[in-house]
Motif scaffolding. Structure first.
Motif, PDB file in Angstrom:
ATOM      1  N   LEU A   1       0.822  -1.202   0.000  1.00 53.72           N
ATOM      2  CA  LEU A   1       0.000   0.000   0.000  1.00 53.72           C
ATOM      3  C   LEU A   1       0.859   1.255   0.000  1.00 53.72           C
ATOM      4  CD1 LEU A   1      -0.321   1.591   2.994  1.00 53.72           C
ATOM      5  CD2 LEU A   1      -1.626  -0.462   3.523  1.00 53.72           C
ATOM      6  N   ALA A   2       2.038   1.210   0.645  1.00 50.50           N
ATOM      7  CA  ALA A   2       2.939   2.366   0.609  1.00 50.50           C
ATOM      8  C   ALA A   2       3.443   2.610  -0.812  1.00 50.50           C
ATOM      9  CB  ALA A   2       4.101   2.144   1.565  1.00 50.50           C
ATOM     10  N   GLU A   3       3.764   1.536  -1.507  1.00 50.84           N
ATOM     11  CA  GLU A   3       4.221   1.677  -2.895  1.00 50.84           C
ATOM     12  C   GLU A   3       3.100   2.209  -3.788  1.00 50.84           C
ATOM     13  OE1 GLU A   3       5.431  -2.278  -3.677  1.00 50.84           O
ATOM     14  OE2 GLU A   3       7.328  -2.119  -2.550  1.00 50.84           O
ATOM     15  N   ILE A   4       1.871   1.741  -3.558  1.00 46.89           N
ATOM     16  CA  ILE A   4       0.726   2.218  -4.344  1.00 46.89           C
ATOM     17  C   ILE A   4       0.492   3.699  -4.079  1.00 46.89           C
ATOM     18  CG2 ILE A   4      -1.784   2.029  -4.606  1.00 46.89           C
ATOM     19  CD1 ILE A   4      -1.452  -0.982  -3.986  1.00 46.89           C
ATOM     20  N   ALA A   5       0.582   4.093  -2.807  1.00 48.25           N
ATOM     21  CA  ALA A   5       0.379   5.498  -2.464  1.00 48.25           C
ATOM     22  C   ALA A   5       1.442   6.383  -3.107  1.00 48.25           C
ATOM     23  CB  ALA A   5       0.394   5.669  -0.947  1.00 48.25           C
ATOM     24  N   LYS A   6       2.679   5.910  -3.136  1.00 49.11           N
ATOM     25  CA  LYS A   6       3.758   6.700  -3.746  1.00 49.11           C
ATOM     26  C   LYS A   6       3.539   6.841  -5.246  1.00 49.11           C
ATOM     27  CE  LYS A   6       8.765   7.098  -4.172  1.00 49.11           C
ATOM     28  NZ  LYS A   6      10.080   6.514  -3.815  1.00 49.11           N
ATOM     29  N   ALA A   7       3.141   5.757  -5.905  1.00 44.70           N
ATOM     30  CA  ALA A   7       2.927   5.809  -7.349  1.00 44.70           C
ATOM     31  C   ALA A   7       1.758   6.714  -7.710  1.00 44.70           C
ATOM     32  CB  ALA A   7       2.686   4.401  -7.888  1.00 44.70           C
ATOM     33  N   ALA A   8       0.773   6.819  -6.819  1.00 42.80           N
ATOM     34  CA  ALA A   8      -0.416   7.618  -7.109  1.00 42.80           C
ATOM     35  C   ALA A   8      -0.281   9.071  -6.684  1.00 42.80           C
ATOM     36  CB  ALA A   8      -1.635   7.000  -6.426  1.00 42.80           C
ATOM     37  N   ALA A   9       0.773   9.418  -5.945  1.00 38.79           N
ATOM     38  CA  ALA A   9       0.921  10.775  -5.407  1.00 38.79           C
ATOM     39  C   ALA A   9       1.108  11.786  -6.534  1.00 38.79           C
ATOM     40  CB  ALA A   9       2.087  10.824  -4.434  1.00 38.79           C
ATOM     41  N   THR A  10       0.298  12.836  -6.521  1.00 36.83           N
ATOM     42  CA  THR A  10       0.376  13.879  -7.551  1.00 36.83           C
ATOM     43  C   THR A  10       0.689  15.247  -6.977  1.00 36.83           C
ATOM     44  OG1 THR A  10      -2.012  14.224  -7.417  1.00 36.83           O
ATOM     45  CG2 THR A  10      -1.224  12.653  -9.065  1.00 36.83           C
ATOM     46  N   THR A  11       0.793  15.361  -5.651  1.00 40.98           N
ATOM     47  CA  THR A  11       1.117  16.636  -5.015  1.00 40.98           C
ATOM     48  C   THR A  11       2.303  16.435  -4.074  1.00 40.98           C
ATOM     49  OG1 THR A  11      -0.331  16.296  -3.104  1.00 40.98           O
ATOM     50  CG2 THR A  11      -1.320  17.281  -5.090  1.00 40.98           C
ATOM     51  N   PRO A  12       3.017  17.502  -3.743  1.00 38.68           N
ATOM     52  CA  PRO A  12       4.130  17.360  -2.785  1.00 38.68           C
ATOM     53  C   PRO A  12       3.675  16.797  -1.445  1.00 38.68           C
ATOM     54  CG  PRO A  12       4.288  19.454  -3.943  1.00 38.68           C
ATOM     55  CD  PRO A  12       2.969  18.854  -4.333  1.00 38.68           C
TER      56      PRO A  12
ATOM     57  N   PHE B   1      -8.105   2.806   1.265  1.00 42.79           N
ATOM     58  CA  PHE B   1      -7.762   2.204  -0.025  1.00 42.79           C
ATOM     59  C   PHE B   1      -8.992   1.506  -0.591  1.00 42.79           C
ATOM     60  CE2 PHE B   1      -3.618   3.125   1.468  1.00 42.79           C
ATOM     61  CZ  PHE B   1      -2.784   3.168   0.356  1.00 42.79           C
ATOM     62  N   TYR B   2      -9.218   1.716  -1.897  1.00 45.37           N
ATOM     63  CA  TYR B   2     -10.405   1.212  -2.574  1.00 45.37           C
ATOM     64  C   TYR B   2      -9.995   0.276  -3.703  1.00 45.37           C
ATOM     65  CZ  TYR B   2     -14.541   1.214  -5.612  1.00 45.37           C
ATOM     66  OH  TYR B   2     -15.591   0.843  -6.407  1.00 45.37           O
ATOM     67  N   SER B   3     -10.793  -0.787  -3.872  1.00 52.72           N
ATOM     68  CA  SER B   3     -10.611  -1.704  -4.998  1.00 52.72           C
ATOM     69  C   SER B   3     -11.957  -1.961  -5.646  1.00 52.72           C
ATOM     70  CB  SER B   3     -10.004  -3.032  -4.533  1.00 52.72           C
ATOM     71  OG  SER B   3      -9.945  -3.968  -5.604  1.00 52.72           O
TER      72      SER B   3
ATOM     73  N   THR C   1      -6.677   1.695  -5.153  1.00 45.90           N
ATOM     74  CA  THR C   1      -6.528   3.125  -5.350  1.00 45.90           C
ATOM     75  C   THR C   1      -6.571   3.816  -3.994  1.00 45.90           C
ATOM     76  OG1 THR C   1      -7.668   3.020  -7.478  1.00 45.90           O
ATOM     77  CG2 THR C   1      -7.506   5.181  -6.434  1.00 45.90           C
ATOM     78  N   PRO C   2      -5.565   4.650  -3.666  1.00 43.63           N
ATOM     79  CA  PRO C   2      -5.632   5.397  -2.409  1.00 43.63           C
ATOM     80  C   PRO C   2      -6.768   6.419  -2.459  1.00 43.63           C
ATOM     81  CG  PRO C   2      -3.412   5.434  -3.348  1.00 43.63           C
ATOM     82  CD  PRO C   2      -4.312   4.911  -4.402  1.00 43.63           C
ATOM     83  N   TRP C   3      -7.523   6.497  -1.380  1.00 43.40           N
ATOM     84  CA  TRP C   3      -8.608   7.476  -1.286  1.00 43.40           C
ATOM     85  C   TRP C   3      -8.311   8.549  -0.242  1.00 43.40           C
ATOM     86  CZ3 TRP C   3     -14.357   5.490  -1.700  1.00 43.40           C
ATOM     87  CH2 TRP C   3     -14.602   5.107  -3.025  1.00 43.40           C
ATOM     88  N   MET C   4      -7.099   8.594   0.295  1.00 42.95           N
ATOM     89  CA  MET C   4      -6.813   9.576   1.333  1.00 42.95           C
ATOM     90  C   MET C   4      -7.033  10.998   0.844  1.00 42.95           C
ATOM     91  SD  MET C   4      -4.896   6.671   1.834  1.00 42.95           S
ATOM     92  CE  MET C   4      -3.173   6.873   1.336  1.00 42.95           C
TER      93      MET C   4
END
Length: 345
Positions: A123-134, A173-175, A183-186
């Motif tokens: 989930l940490a790797e998924i969150a990093k790949a999905a991050a679009t802001t600083p 996290f949503y699937s 997909t991270p929903w944070m």
């Protein structure tokens, strides 16, 4: 606080701070649950119905099954030995369980076997790949640096495919494919302090999330967007129900139980006989609401007050599961403890 967080080395049950103690869980994510002689006497934190079968989960990855309304139990194999905090079934076959270490398990055979779908590393790797802001990038880097230590505490299951797992430090996290992809929903949740989510409930397209420090959020469009909600008190919510008629009941520290009949605009506090933290809530077959407190009392909501059942105290209950036409199962540090049907009258 919730028993699941106590077992996560949280300062729980005392009403003290909600900070989670961090401990390595990597090995437990790779080690199957130890086989025990009497799984129904393990520390169990949640249970659900898979058709006529009862499925309970708890410490060390234990999954216990009963096909005779809780009279006898057997253990199902589990691929992890981290504590499992919640289990739900969408139908007779398809279920999901979540727990420590960012664990998500799914079953397609009524709980007889389980497959690991997500853990804290992934989930940490998924969150990093999905991050679009600083900010999102910093949060993802923190997840990676911390390791797989953060628990999921509740999960929603629309059907066999759609899942939403929420938990500590704002994890969400949503699937939509049964757990193959996440997909991270944070970023869509109003939780700037990354507070813990303890409660997730759904009624149709309405989703309700509740957590520490009075944190409340609601979606009216199936999760596409969320709005913050006014909380009637500043303590943490540990149990709740969202009814199809729009009625919402939430409960938490020191016997705080509040009800809203208008989607959270106005709240009414319900009278509780003892100022003990409410740790569990469930709807019985008649539509009535049952609650359990940290002090071991099982209570029924009658009007605007909670009335204790005529039943012996239950040691630190964490969950309630009313069975159709027959006993109420309580779960906690003593495992499965049934409450006789006579006490429910």
């Amino acid at each position: 606080m919730r028993l699941s967080l106590l077992l996560a080395a949280v300062c729980a049950a005392t009403g003290a701070g909600p900070a989670l103690a961090r401990s390595p869980v990597g090995d437990a994510l790779q080690r199957p649950a130890l086989v025990v002689k009497a799984p129904q006497r393990a520390v169990l934190l949640a249970a659900a119905q898979a058709g006529a079968r009862t499925v309970a989960v708890g410490e060390r990855g234990i999954v216990a099954l009963s096909d005779d309304r809780g009279a006898t139990w057997r253990q199902a194999p589990s691929p992890v030995s981290v504590t499992l905090t919640m289990v739900r079934f969408a139908d007779e076959q398809h279920g999901v369980a979540v727990g420590h270490g960012g664990t998500v398990l799914t079953s397609d055979d009524a709980g007889a076997s389980w497959r690991l779908r997500l853990d804290g590393r992934r989930l940490a790797e998924i969150a990093k790949a999905a991050a679009t802001t600083p900010e999102a990038q910093r949060d993802a880097e923190r997840l990676l640096a911390d390791g797989p230590d953060k628990p999921f505490l509740d999960v929603l299951q629309w059907d066999a495919k759609r899942l939403l797992a929420v938990g500590a430090y704002g994890l969400a996290f949503y699937s939509d494919d049964g757990g193959e992809r996440w997909t991270p929903w944070m970023d869509r949740l109003p939780n700037p302090k990354a507070l813990h989510w303890y409660v997730a409930r759904r009624a149709g397209d309405t989703l309700l999330l509740a957590g520490e420090q009075g944190l409340l959020a609601r979606s009216l469009d199936g999760g596409r967007s969320f709005q913050p909600m006014h909380s009637p008190y500043a303590g943490s919510w540990f149990a709740g129900e969202l009814r199809a008629d729009g009625q919402t009941v939430l409960a938490g520290l020191r016997g705080n139980v509040w009800r809203s009949t208008d989607g959270g605009t106005q709240w009414t506090q319900l009278a509780s006989p003892v100022p003990a933290t409410i740790t569990a809530m469930a709807v019985d077959a008649s539509g009535g609401l049952l609650l359990a407190s940290q002090a071991g009392a099982v209570l029924r909501l009658q009007g605007d007050a909670l009335v204790p059942l005529k039943a012996p105290p239950v040691p630190m209950p964490s969950a309630l599961l009313p069975l159709q036409g027959g006993p109420l199962l309580t779960l906690g540090v003593a495992g499965v403890v049934p409450v006789d049907a006579g006490a429910l009258q």
